[in-house]
Design a protein around this motif. Structure first.
Motif, short mmCIF file in Angstrom:
data_model
loop_
_atom_site.label_atom_id
_atom_site.label_comp_id
_atom_site.label_asym_id
_atom_site.label_seq_id
_atom_site.Cartn_x
_atom_site.Cartn_y
_atom_site.Cartn_z
N LEU A 12 67.06 -37.63 45.84
CA LEU A 12 68.04 -38.23 44.96
C LEU A 12 68.10 -37.44 43.67
O LEU A 12 67.15 -36.81 43.27
CB LEU A 12 67.70 -39.69 44.64
CG LEU A 12 66.42 -39.96 43.82
CD1 LEU A 12 66.51 -41.36 43.20
CD2 LEU A 12 65.20 -39.88 44.71
N CYS A 13 69.24 -37.47 43.05
CA CYS A 13 69.39 -36.90 41.72
C CYS A 13 69.28 -38.07 40.75
O CYS A 13 70.10 -38.98 40.79
CB CYS A 13 70.74 -36.21 41.58
SG CYS A 13 70.97 -35.40 40.00
N LEU A 14 68.24 -38.07 39.93
CA LEU A 14 67.96 -39.22 39.07
C LEU A 14 68.92 -39.25 37.89
O LEU A 14 68.65 -38.69 36.84
CB LEU A 14 66.51 -39.16 38.59
CG LEU A 14 65.45 -39.35 39.68
CD1 LEU A 14 64.07 -39.22 39.09
CD2 LEU A 14 65.61 -40.70 40.35
N THR A 26 74.01 -28.33 31.69
CA THR A 26 72.68 -28.53 32.26
C THR A 26 72.68 -29.85 33.02
O THR A 26 72.64 -30.92 32.43
CB THR A 26 71.61 -28.57 31.16
OG1 THR A 26 71.70 -27.38 30.38
CG2 THR A 26 70.22 -28.67 31.77
N ASP A 27 72.74 -29.77 34.34
CA ASP A 27 72.71 -30.96 35.16
C ASP A 27 71.28 -31.42 35.35
O ASP A 27 70.35 -30.60 35.32
CB ASP A 27 73.35 -30.69 36.52
CG ASP A 27 74.83 -30.37 36.42
OD1 ASP A 27 75.48 -30.98 35.54
OD2 ASP A 27 75.31 -29.52 37.18
N PRO A 28 71.05 -32.71 35.57
CA PRO A 28 69.69 -33.17 35.86
C PRO A 28 69.18 -32.52 37.14
O PRO A 28 69.93 -32.30 38.09
CB PRO A 28 69.85 -34.69 36.01
CG PRO A 28 71.29 -34.91 36.29
CD PRO A 28 72.03 -33.82 35.58
N HIS A 115 66.37 -34.94 29.38
CA HIS A 115 67.31 -34.79 28.27
C HIS A 115 67.19 -33.39 27.70
O HIS A 115 66.12 -32.76 27.75
CB HIS A 115 67.09 -35.85 27.18
CG HIS A 115 65.79 -35.72 26.43
ND1 HIS A 115 65.65 -34.94 25.31
CD2 HIS A 115 64.57 -36.28 26.65
CE1 HIS A 115 64.40 -35.04 24.85
NE2 HIS A 115 63.72 -35.84 25.65
N ASP A 116 68.33 -32.89 27.18
CA ASP A 116 68.37 -31.53 26.65
C ASP A 116 67.83 -30.58 27.73
O ASP A 116 68.24 -30.65 28.88
CB ASP A 116 67.62 -31.45 25.31
CG ASP A 116 68.18 -32.47 24.32
OD1 ASP A 116 69.25 -32.20 23.76
OD2 ASP A 116 67.57 -33.55 24.17
N GLN A 117 66.88 -29.70 27.39
CA GLN A 117 66.34 -28.77 28.38
C GLN A 117 65.03 -29.28 28.98
O GLN A 117 64.32 -28.53 29.66
CB GLN A 117 66.10 -27.38 27.75
CG GLN A 117 64.85 -27.27 26.88
CD GLN A 117 65.10 -27.64 25.42
OE1 GLN A 117 65.92 -28.50 25.11
NE2 GLN A 117 64.39 -26.97 24.53
#
Length: 246
Positions: A12-14, A26-28, A115-117
């Motif tokens: 899963l992509c959280l 920047t995607d999770p 979050h962020d990088q």
């Protein structure tokens, strides 16, 4: 305590609410959860020794996957000179081979925030080998995706600002005592003075410090968590580790 579960593997992509502040473009990171629970072979009844593992694999970030397993294995080590197990599977095999009835161990890794990088992983452990209660543990991984490595506290701080940081942490401890109505108890302060901790996380809302049991509070208090607002960290925290908008 972690809930018992059968073998489950899912990808899963959280898309947590914390992911909404990722840097533009920047995607999770997609993450695979791998979880299982096994009891001692041929054991019957409620008191059978068990091992419960609930961990993560990041297919696009192998160094982070390897680091998570290493950190979980380090949490199983109750002797600084003992060698680490080769893998979670070998740890399970060794534990169940020598475990007595009533023994159990739990290891968990979860994404606390992206979050962020940054990817912030929270690690949890619980080991019960008899006695009145088991011993829980906690830890964090602050993974910098641009550097492809975990950050130490010194990586996060402006050089020369370590003392200033711990002064802020001590103030956060005083706020925690006041919030729990413990600040007027001199005996409590003598028995449970402020200490440093290695468990520091770059949360989106504030910098987090989590303490192990028996560090700054008795077992019954669990894992105390202190928070330092980013507004107090100007000139102390490196600029690139402030969340977007701060």
């Amino acid at each position: 305590m972690f809930a018992r579960k059968k073998l489950v593997t899912l990808s899963l992509c959280l898309l947590l609410s914390a992911c909404q502040s990722l840097l533009p473009g920047t995607d999770p990171l997609p993450v695979q959860r791998v979880a299982w629970e096994h009891i001692q072979p041929d054991c019957q009844g409620q008191a059978c020794p068990l091992v419960n593992i609930d961990t993560l694999i990041f297919p696009d970030e192998p160094p982070l996957s390897a680091l998570i397993e290493q950190r979980l294995l380090q949490m199983t080590n109750d002797s600084p000179d003992a060698p680490l197990p080769a893998s979670l599977q070998s740890y399970e095999s060794d534990f169940l081979h020598g475990a007595k009835r009533g023994w159990n161990t739990y290891l968990q890794a979860k994404v606390r925030e992206q979050h962020d990088q940054l990817v912030v992983i929270e690690l949890s452990s619980y080991l019960s080998t008899g006695g009145a209660h088991g011993m829980p543990g906690r830890g964090f991984i602050n993974y910098d995706r641009t550097r492809q490595q975990a950050l130490s506290l010194q990586d996060m701080l402006v050089p020369g600002q370590t003392t200033a940081f711990w002064n802020l942490a001590s103030q956060a401890h005083q706020r925690w005592l006041a919030a729990n109505q413990l600040d007027q108890d001199p005996e409590y302060s003598r028995n449970w003075p402020f200490e440093h901790t290695e468990n520091v996380a770059l949360g989106q809302a504030a910098m987090l410090l989590k303490y192990n049991v028996y560090s700054i509070a008795p077992y019954s208090s669990g894992h105390p968590q202190l928070t330092i607002p980013y507004s107090q960290l100007q000139g102390i925290l490196k600029p690139q580790y402030f969340p977007a908008g701060d």
